[in-house]
Write a protein that holds these residues in place. Structure first.
Motif, short mmCIF file in Angstrom:
data_model
loop_
_atom_site.label_atom_id
_atom_site.label_comp_id
_atom_site.label_asym_id
_atom_site.label_seq_id
_atom_site.Cartn_x
_atom_site.Cartn_y
_atom_site.Cartn_z
N HIS A 278 -7.10 -2.00 7.78
CA HIS A 278 -6.52 -1.48 6.55
C HIS A 278 -6.76 -2.40 5.36
N THR A 279 -6.95 -3.68 5.62
CA THR A 279 -7.07 -4.63 4.52
C THR A 279 -8.51 -5.03 4.22
N GLN B 143 -5.05 -2.76 13.45
CA GLN B 143 -4.80 -1.77 12.40
C GLN B 143 -4.67 -2.45 11.03
N TYR C 292 0.81 -1.22 0.00
CA TYR C 292 0.00 0.00 0.00
C TYR C 292 0.85 1.27 0.00
#
Length: 160
Positions: free
Chosen positions: A126-127, A122, A98
Motif C-alpha cells: 500500500h505504501t 499489505q 490514507y
C-alpha cells in the motif's frame, strides 16, 4: 517474508514513523529500518546467550535454571508485545493517512496478532508502487535510493 521486522522498518521509514511507531521528522525516521535491524540482532543475540547458558548447564548434568527460563520467557514476551505494538501503530497510521476505514473495533490489533506477516505485506504494497519501482532489499525504505518519499500524502507538494 524472511525478516518481517526489517520490512516493517522500511515501511515505517516510508511513512515517516520512528521505531516506536510515532510520527517524526525525516532525520528521525530515516533510519527506522536500521534501528529495527539492531533490535532484531539484539533479540537474537540475547536468545542465543540464554540458550547457550542453558545448554552448558544441561551438558554438565545440571537442570536448566529458573533464571534461564525467566530470562528467555521475559525477553520473548517483551519482543512479542513490541512487535504487536509497532505493527498495530503502523497499520493504524497508514489507515488514518490514507483515510481507510476500519471494519471492526480493534481491527489493527487483531490483524497484527493473527495475520502479522500478511499485514506487513499489505502495508508494504500500500505504501509503494512496486510495478513502477523495483523493491530493494538493502535500502532504508525498500525502494531505490533516488525515490523521493512523501510520508504524508495529504500534504503533497510536487518536486520541481
Amino acid at each position: 517474508i524472511c525478516f518481517p521486522h526489517i520490512v516493517l522498518g522500511q515501511i515505517m521509514s516510508r511513512v515517516g514513523l520512528n521505531w516506536l511507531g510515532q510520527r517524526g521528522r525525516r532525520f528521525e525516521t530515516k533510519h527506522t529500518c536500521i534501528t529495527m535491524a539492531f533490535i532484531v540482532i539484539y533479540w537474537f543475540a540475547m536468545n542465543t546467550l540464554i540458550y547457550y547458558s542453558a545448554y552448558t548447564r544441561v551438558i554438565v548434568g545440571k537442570p536448566i535454571s529458573v533464571t534461564n527460563w525467566v530470562s528467555f520467557t521475559t525477553l520473548n514476551i517483551v519482543f512479542l508485545i513490541y512487535t504487536l505494538f509497532i505493527i498495530t501503530r503502523t497499520r493504524s497510521h497508514i489507515r488514518n493517512v490514507y483515510l481507510i476505514p476500519d471494519n471492526m473495533p480493534c481491527e489493527d490489533f487483531v490483524c497484527a496478532t493473527f495475520c502479522s506477516v500478511l499485514t506487513i505485506t499489505q502495508m508494504g504494497r500500500h505504501t509503494a508502487d512496486f510495478e513502477t519501482f523495483r523493491g530493494m532489499c538493502c535500502t532504508e525504505t525498500g525502494l531505490p535510493e533516488h525515490i523521493h518519499l512523501n510520508p504524508d500524502p495529504t500534504n503533497y507538494t510536487p518536486i520541481k
